[in-house]
Design an enzyme around this catalytic site. Structure first.
Site, PDB file in Angstrom:
ATOM      1  N   TYR A  47      -7.310 -36.876  -5.684  1.00  0.00           N
ATOM      2  CA  TYR A  47      -6.241 -37.404  -4.843  1.00  0.00           C
ATOM      3  C   TYR A  47      -6.791 -38.247  -3.692  1.00  0.00           C
ATOM      4  O   TYR A  47      -6.039 -39.012  -3.076  1.00  0.00           O
ATOM      5  CB  TYR A  47      -5.398 -36.274  -4.252  1.00  0.00           C
ATOM      6  CG  TYR A  47      -4.664 -35.416  -5.256  1.00  0.00           C
ATOM      7  CD1 TYR A  47      -4.626 -35.724  -6.613  1.00  0.00           C
ATOM      8  CD2 TYR A  47      -3.996 -34.265  -4.840  1.00  0.00           C
ATOM      9  CE1 TYR A  47      -3.961 -34.917  -7.515  1.00  0.00           C
ATOM     10  CE2 TYR A  47      -3.327 -33.456  -5.736  1.00  0.00           C
ATOM     11  CZ  TYR A  47      -3.317 -33.782  -7.067  1.00  0.00           C
ATOM     12  OH  TYR A  47      -2.653 -32.965  -7.952  1.00  0.00           O
ATOM     13  N   HIS A 105      -9.624 -29.706 -13.066  1.00  0.00           N
ATOM     14  CA  HIS A 105      -8.420 -30.541 -13.055  1.00  0.00           C
ATOM     15  C   HIS A 105      -7.926 -30.881 -14.460  1.00  0.00           C
ATOM     16  O   HIS A 105      -6.716 -30.869 -14.722  1.00  0.00           O
ATOM     17  CB  HIS A 105      -8.704 -31.819 -12.255  1.00  0.00           C
ATOM     18  CG  HIS A 105      -7.478 -32.460 -11.695  1.00  0.00           C
ATOM     19  ND1 HIS A 105      -7.508 -33.253 -10.575  1.00  0.00           N
ATOM     20  CD2 HIS A 105      -6.187 -32.440 -12.095  1.00  0.00           C
ATOM     21  CE1 HIS A 105      -6.279 -33.682 -10.309  1.00  0.00           C
ATOM     22  NE2 HIS A 105      -5.472 -33.218 -11.221  1.00  0.00           N
TER      23      HIS A 105
END
Length: 274
Positions: A47, A105
């Site tokens: 992010y 992730h």
């Protein structure tokens, strides 16, 4: 706040997602959320906002142990050695000596799953993650992780909303004392205008989004991570603890579940059938 209690962890069922938040806006939203009562914050290396999340946590004045903090290791960094180095980078950016939940992730077949899971376990053993888990794992990979490699996973974070059935993942997680955290819980805004959800919301004096979030956290072993870009949506998302859906409401929302998948990059695994 309501909680998912598993394996000694007490996870706020409603969290604050930070995907696509960056710079000063990210820090401002996280600060506002914490001031409002959010105690579950989700970020990720990919992010690009761990520093801003860390800034907001430091500014909040809230004891670190009162906040459940999650970050995720990017799928290109899940080899032994590199995973551990990446976690140290994340902790520096987050201004903390540990996260409460550390996730892979995305799965990556370039790295042996056992190697990645052992690296995760090593981070946990070093006290840098209180719990470990995965994200975007279908049941075949979950089964491999938990049953073959004996990984002690708390969570699988996946896309989950009224238009995407995740029944196989949910059933596997519950049968193995794991939780599922729903990202994109309002289907990138699609839930906000859906007629069924809107009608149920009118019945309770709530919005379609609030109905959707309530439906998610009403489910056993499920938490939700809506993203908000400002204080208005932060507050609206948080105002879901003063009403309950009835059995008819839940059944009607359950009937919407299909295969409307919104997140499906080229590196995604083979998903479970809806």
């Amino acid at each position: 706040m309501e909680y998912v209690n598993l394996k000694g962890a007490r996870v706020p069922a409603l969290g604050l997602g930070t995907w696509q938040l960056s710079g000063a806006q990210c820090a401002e939203v996280v600060r506002a959320g914490l001031a409002m009562g959010y105690r579950h914050v989700d970020t990720a290396q990919a992010y690009g906002n761990e520093e801003q999340v860390g800034e907001a946590l430091a500014d909040s004045g809230i004891p670190r142990d009162d906040i459940f903090l999650t970050t995720k290791v990017w799928y290109e960094r899940i080899g032994d050695g590199e995973l551990q180095r990446s976690v140290d980078e994340s902790l520096r950016k987050l201004r903390t000596d540990h996260v409460d939940l550390l996730l892979i992730h995305w799965p990556n077949p370039k790295f042996p799953l056992g190697e990645s899971l052992q690296a995760l376990s090593d981070v946990k053993a070093a006290g840098k993650a209180r719990n470990i888990g995965v994200s975007n794992f279908p049941t075949a990979l979950l089964k491999d992780a938990v049953e073959r490699h004996k990984a002690d996973l708390l969570c699988n974070q996946v896309e989950y909303h009224p238009f995407l059935s995740q029944r196989p993942v949910l059933e596997f997680a519950r049968s193995h004392d794991m939780m599922v955290t729903a990202y994109s819980p309002i289907a990138r805004g699609e839930a906000a205008t859906h007629p069924v959800l809107t009608r149920i919301g009118e019945k309770h004096g709530k919005s379609a989004v609030q109905v959707t979030l309530r439906w998610l956290i009403d489910q056993s072993n499920v938490a939700a991570l809506p993203k908000a870009s400002g204080e208005k949506h932060l507050r609206s998302n948080f105002e879901i603890f003063d009403f309950r859906l009835d059995a008819d409401d839940r059944a009607e929302i359950d009937s919407l579940r299909g295969d409307r998948r919104l997140v499906n990059p080229g590196w995604a695994p083979a998903w479970d059938a809806a």
